[in-house]
Design an enzyme around this catalytic site. Structure first.
Site, PDB file in Angstrom:
ATOM      1  N   SER A   1      39.701  -2.390 -83.947  1.00  0.00           N
ATOM      2  CA  SER A   1      40.168  -1.707 -82.734  1.00  0.00           C
ATOM      3  C   SER A   1      39.044  -0.996 -81.994  1.00  0.00           C
ATOM      4  CB  SER A   1      41.265  -0.702 -83.089  1.00  0.00           C
ATOM      5  OG  SER A   1      40.758   0.338 -83.910  1.00  0.00           O
TER       6      SER A   1
ATOM      7  N   LYS B   1      45.841   7.750 -81.244  1.00  0.00           N
ATOM      8  CA  LYS B   1      44.459   7.739 -80.758  1.00  0.00           C
ATOM      9  C   LYS B   1      44.334   8.483 -79.422  1.00  0.00           C
ATOM     10  CE  LYS B   1      43.321   3.437 -83.147  1.00  0.00           C
ATOM     11  NZ  LYS B   1      43.042   2.000 -83.040  1.00  0.00           N
TER      12      LYS B   1
END
Length: 815
Positions: free
Chosen positions: A656, A699
């Site tokens: 990611s 996040k």
């Protein structure tokens, strides 16, 4: 190109309480169905309906999705309409005590049979001694004894009279019968016998010899008469015993006439009692006596154990087919066991110590077992497979099954098995068993895959409200108002990580409802409100977020280096996620890139020091493919680059961060600074397309918290994959900051879009001539790569010329 930031309403799928017509969940009916598990429910219905060998069921899915509850409810509903299976009993095998016999009787009649046999034995304990003490029996026995004695005396008298005619007497001595000469009715002494003439002495000896032979013949006949007398007495005892037991056994045989095996067993009891009648006759004779310190009464009672009935499966209180959950599936708990008792310093056993296993109790019904617990128990899985293949339950100890010992033990008759097994476990466990156990597919042909999410729609919102009502009623919680239900639905989407989905992880939802109920009680409310649900969520996070809080503190104090303002070349804010138990949070990290002349390698420092996992390393290697295909298709890629997560001291896994790493690398190549007010997450492929990632909410919130700790400037935000837009269920404070314009979420689909946002400069597309626009990001990157390739070529040419000159000089010296 212009990338628009997401609007506040795109960041959170709000549940409108106005769609609900109720005020509190007290008004709603219980949910009569399992929501969101149509596939699994269909598989369960198929698996339970098909009556073929091997069609057992494996329910797979994440823990907490209600697998066991759903299956138990379904099975109980189905089993309630099915016939009650038979009872099973173990009884003594009078022909071979080591192989107890299994009796199958209709439900409820096992206990009845046991009671009848117990009453029979108790009756015999009193009836048999009474008959043997009766006057009639004693008279008949006395007649048999007198008849024997009379015949014996007649034979002796005949010999005595014959001896008397020869002046010889038959006398009794301490050692038995003997012959002696007599004179005038008196026995001749040895001295007098020696004074007799030689002829007379010889005659006496001859007569005694003949009489002795006759006596021996008489004694032989007496022994035969004695045997016949004993046989007649035994026959008398049998006759009397038959009077005591015969009619009672016949009554029981008539009662159980429809059960041939029980009738045969009762006949075996009858025959054994007749043959062993002395054990009943001596009931009062052994009081006060003992053998090796064990009272005779206790030993006699132990002998009567062979007439007991051991009911191993009793369905006298059952309604429908059994549904059994085995929480501790050891070998013995599944198959059954044979217990032992200590007796005179030794361990002994009999059929009364046979104990059933869960397979016996579930016979004719359903057995639910946790697959992980099953595999953790030694030999339990192998034992279960052996039973399913044989379709019978054979009780034997592990030592017998593995042939570890050769001691004599019981070998109970196997019981035929007809049962549906349902294993419950995680998906990984199912696929591992499917892959590595060749018998698994043969025995468990039906998989019921439980999903951890379901579509979010107005219809499912209504069903979810009924689910909340059902849990609240079942757990005796306060009712929830519609605003609280709406907040629960929003939280469910957050747990699912998708604003178009609802979580079916019922354990998490039930925990949330219970905690919200607690906080409502703390403030004295009779109805749970949205405020209570919000507090339950916040308190749960607060209990687990020590590490997140400490990380944010270190960022605010500058101990973890992270810029949220300004611009830096070759540096970008990446986002990762840390999972601790059932709590996860986002952690922003500084990612840096350095480039130089080299052989086309992109070095992943995390991988070099074995901190990077294989997926992370794969993401970094993809960057080389992107650079070569996008910029250096006609010339060699001649750079050497290094990438690193700064201040990272633990393992890193996942791809990611590959978009952030690529942006840092392009910034270093183009010598263009990146806005530090933005953070980046997303994976990238070799074509530069941005791919979705997991944990996008955590996040974003991690970087938002870091920016808030330093101060929100209005220029800060996060770049996310465009495909992750429908996964957003952000905290309300993040949505409010976006609404005020203090924070921004940008969806990007390509690396070019990301670089434009990060650098404020167009990425540039190739024109018809194949060139990027001057001054664009891509033009600067390509120019730098061409420059490095030229330097590599020049350097290689210089090395080759130096090498050629060296060889020429050597040749000249040789000449």
């Amino acid at each position: 190109m212009t990338i628009e930031a997401l609007r506040p309403e795109q960041l959170r799928h709000v549940c409108d309480p106005a769609q609900f017509s109720f005020e509190t969940t007290r008004e709603l009916e219980d949910l009569g169905q399992t929501i969101g598990q149509e596939r699994a429910v269909g598989a369960v219905q198929f698996g339970m309906g098909i009556q073929r060998a091997g069609y057992n069921l494996f329910a797979l899915g994440p823990s907490g999705t209600g697998k066991r509850t759903t299956i138990s409810q379904f099975l109980h509903r189905k089993a309630s309409g099915e016939p009650i299976p038979s009872d099973w009993c173990y009884v003594n095998n009078f022909e071979d005590n080591q192989r107890p016999t299994a009796l199958r009787v209709p439900p409820g009649r096992g206990v009845e049979l046991r009671k009848d046999v117990e009453e029979l034995v108790e009756e015999l304990k009193t009836a048999v001694p009474a008959l043997f003490e009766s006057e009639d029996y004693q008279t008949r026995r006395q007649q048999l004894q007198e008849e024997f004695q009379e015949r014996q005396e007649e034979a002796l008298n005949e010999i005595r009279e014959k001896a008397k005619t020869r002046d010889i007497a038959l006398i009794r001595t301490p050692v038995g019968l003997a012959f002696a000469p007599i004179r005038d009715g008196e026995v001749v002494t040895p001295d007098e016998f020696q004074k007799l003439s030689e002829e007379r002495r010889e005659q006496v000896k001859e007569d005694v010899g003949e009489l002795q032979d006759e006596l021996q013949e008489a004694m032989r006949q007496a022994r035969q008469w004695e045997r016949k007398a004993r046989d007649r007495m035994k026959e008398l005892d049998r006759e009397v015993a038959m009077l005591a037991v015969g009619h009672r056994i016949e009554e029981l045989q008539q009662k159980y006439a429809d059960l041939e095996s029980v009738v045969a067993y009762l006949q075996a009891i009858k025959d054994d009692v007749v043959e062993s009648v002395d054990e009943f006759r001596s009931s009062g004779e052994a009081e006060g006596q003992s053998v090796f310190g064990v009272p005779m009464e206790r030993l006699r009672e132990a002998a009567f154990r062979r007439y007991q009935v051991n009911v191993v499966v009793d369905h006298s209180q059952s309604e429908g087919a059994p549904v059994i959950y085995e929480g501790h599936p050891t070998y013995n708990n599944l198959i059954g066991r044979i217990e032992h008792i200590a007796q005179m310093g030794a361990l002994v056993t009999d059929f009364n110590l046979i104990r059933s296993g869960s397979l016996h109790r579930a016979n004719g019904g359903y057995l639910i077992v946790d697959a992980r617990e099953l595999l953790m128990q030694p030999y339990a899985w192998e034992g279960l497979k052996r039973v399913l293949r044989a379709q019978e339950v054979r009780i034997e100890s592990l030592s017998q099954a593995l042939s570890l010992v050769s001691t004599v033990s019981l070998e109970p008759e196997p019981i035929p098995l007809s049962v549906k097994i349902v294993l419950i476990g995680e998906r990984l466990l199912y696929y591992l068993m499917n892959e590595y156990d060749p018998d698994f597919n043969e025995l468990f042909k039906v998989e019921a895959d439980f999903s951890d999410e379901m579509p979010r729609s107005p219809e499912n919102d209504q069903l979810y409200a009924r689910l909340v009502a059902a849990v609240a009623r079942h757990e005796e919680l306060r009712p929830f108002d519609r605003y609280a239900v709406a907040r629960v639905i929003e939280r469910s989407s957050r747990i699912a990580g998708d604003n178009r989905k609802l979580s079916t992880h019922l354990l998490s939802i039930a925990d949330l409802l219970e905690e919200a109920d607690y906080w409502a009680g703390q403030v004295g409310r009779d109805v749970v409100t949205a405020e209570d649900v919000e507090r339950a969520i916040g308190e749960r996070i607060a209990r687990a977020d020590r590490l997140r809080q400490r990380t944010q503190e270190h960022i605010a104090r500058g101990m973890i280096l992270l810029d949220t303002e300004g611009e830096k070349t070759g540096q970008v804010n990446g986002l990762s996620i840390i999972s601790l138990g059932d709590y996860a949070f986002g952690r922003p990290s500084r990612i840096t890139a350095r480039t130089r002349l080299g052989k086309g390698n992109v070095v992943d420092i995390e991988r070099e020091v074995e901190l990077g996992g294989p997926i992370h390393s794969k993401g970094v290697l993809i960057l080389s493919g992107f650079l070569g295909g996008h910029y250096a298709s006609d010339y060699p890629l001649s750079l050497s680059a290094s990438l690193v997560f700064e201040q990272s001291y633990a393992g890193i896994e996942g791809d990611s961060a590959s978009l952030a790493e690529l942006c840092a690398l392009l910034s270093a190549l183009a010598d263009l600074p990146i806005r530090q007010s933005l953070a980046v997450t997303g994976s990238v492929n070799q074509h530069g397309e941005v791919q979705p990632i997991g944990g996008v909410n955590e996040k974003i919130e991690g970087f938002f918290d870091a920016c808030s700790a330093k101060s929100l400037t209005g220029s800060q935000g996060v770049l996310i994959p465009a495909a992750n837009g429908e996964h957003l269920m952000l905290r309300e404070d993040v949505v409010e900051a976006v609404r005020r314009g203090d924070f921004h979420i940008y969806p990007v689909s390509t690396v070019d879009q990301g670089m434009e946002l990060l650098t404020g400069r167009p990425a540039g597309q190739r024109d018809e001539a194949g060139a990027f626009p001057a001054g664009s990001v891509n033009e600067r990157v390509e120019a730098r790569l061409i420059e490095l390739a030229q330097k590599q070529r020049d350097f290689a040419d210089g090395v080759e010329e130096s090498s050629s000159e060296g060889r020429t000089d050597s040749d000249s010296d040789g000449e």
